[in-house]
Motif scaffolding. Sequence first.
Motif, PDB file in Angstrom:
ATOM      1  N   ARG A   1      57.581  68.458 -47.154  1.00 53.65           N
ATOM      2  CA  ARG A   1      58.759  69.229 -47.527  1.00 53.65           C
ATOM      3  C   ARG A   1      59.193  68.807 -48.931  1.00 53.65           C
TER       4      ARG A   1
ATOM      5  N   THR B   1      61.657  67.972 -50.765  1.00 52.45           N
ATOM      6  CA  THR B   1      63.002  67.442 -50.965  1.00 52.45           C
ATOM      7  C   THR B   1      62.894  66.161 -51.785  1.00 52.45           C
TER       8      THR B   1
ATOM      9  N   CYS C   1      68.560  77.246 -41.518  1.00 56.90           N
ATOM     10  CA  CYS C   1      68.389  75.825 -41.221  1.00 56.90           C
ATOM     11  C   CYS C   1      69.218  75.397 -40.028  1.00 56.90           C
TER      12      CYS C   1
ATOM     13  N   LEU D   1      70.116  71.426 -38.786  1.00 64.69           N
ATOM     14  CA  LEU D   1      71.400  70.896 -39.239  1.00 64.69           C
ATOM     15  C   LEU D   1      72.458  70.844 -38.153  1.00 64.69           C
TER      16      LEU D   1
ATOM     17  N   CYS E   1      67.038  65.883 -43.805  1.00 67.19           N
ATOM     18  CA  CYS E   1      67.698  66.499 -44.972  1.00 67.19           C
ATOM     19  C   CYS E   1      68.587  65.485 -45.685  1.00 67.19           C
TER      20      CYS E   1
END
Length: 327
Positions: A191, A193, A217, A221, A240
């Motif tokens: 991912r 990020t 998401c 989340l 995240c």
Amino acid sequence: MSESATGYRVSAAGLLLTYWCNARCEHCYELSGPQRGGWMSVEAARGHWAALKRLGAEAAGLHVGGGEPFGDFERLAAVVRAAREAGLEGVGYVETNGFWATDDGLVRERLAELREAGMRQISISCDVFHQAFVDPAGPQRLWRVAREVLGEAGVRARRWRFLQSPRDLRKATAEEREAAYREAMAAHPERMTGRAAGRLARLLPRWPGEKFREERCGDGLEEAGHVHVDPAGWVFPGTCAGILLGRADERTGLDEVLARPAGEVRRVLAARGPWGLREELGSPLGFKNEPDGYADKCHLCTSVRTFLFRTGKFAAELGPREVYEED
Ligand code: SF4
């Protein structure tokens, strides 16, 4: 599985002892590296474990990571021990890249101490990104000795393929590393990020942000079964980093943080994904798309969140600084 007062489900929780790391991997979502510092105190860890006990967390999902937690072994052992002191049955696993495994005797001694402290499994982070910094002999030694000390079920590797057929990329050219990274990401997508958004995304095909218009998401989340707590007590969904659920400290327990309702950033991401974040919060403040486009939805999200973080308008929801800015 456990629930906070408002139903935030927690099935796994990790204490990130530090942002310090001997390596500076290009896929690191926390921007860890040798330039970073800051360690979680044993007292703070004990408080987080106690909150997880109140939430009914099971040992299997509890873990300790970093950064690289073996950078301060005595603290690591004390933090693992503190889980039992808080009434938990132990810690499911401790994550490490194995850089410290330079001698069989040392590995045996440390693993035995962690086992006695309550650690069930050692999890070895091993891939081409780590192999640009870590001598492959370390994780291989750790794997072999861990099987003797902890048994077959007491060790796992992310990823086994790279542990079994390691590449030493420490002296590789930039071109050789990039070729290895491309090949690894084709087999095991990462991912985009954290540092990956800035360093690895340029090695992948990219698209205009509109491509991710329909991607939401919500699951990750709103019911993030996996949470991480950083050295200062900042809490974020496990996948995240940089989206704050709050800060757990001596006044506010982790269970209280998890009981809070979602803030604006989290609500928009859950309902409309990163394109919605761009439209609702980014564009009104002047966010502009990256001209070269985005490799995945998390790349777009990181780009918008970094912009919003720099405006300073979402300080309660976006942070800490370590996750958004390199030192
Ligand atoms: S797009 Fe953002 S909120 Fe959604 S999974 Fe990726 S990093 Fe998390």
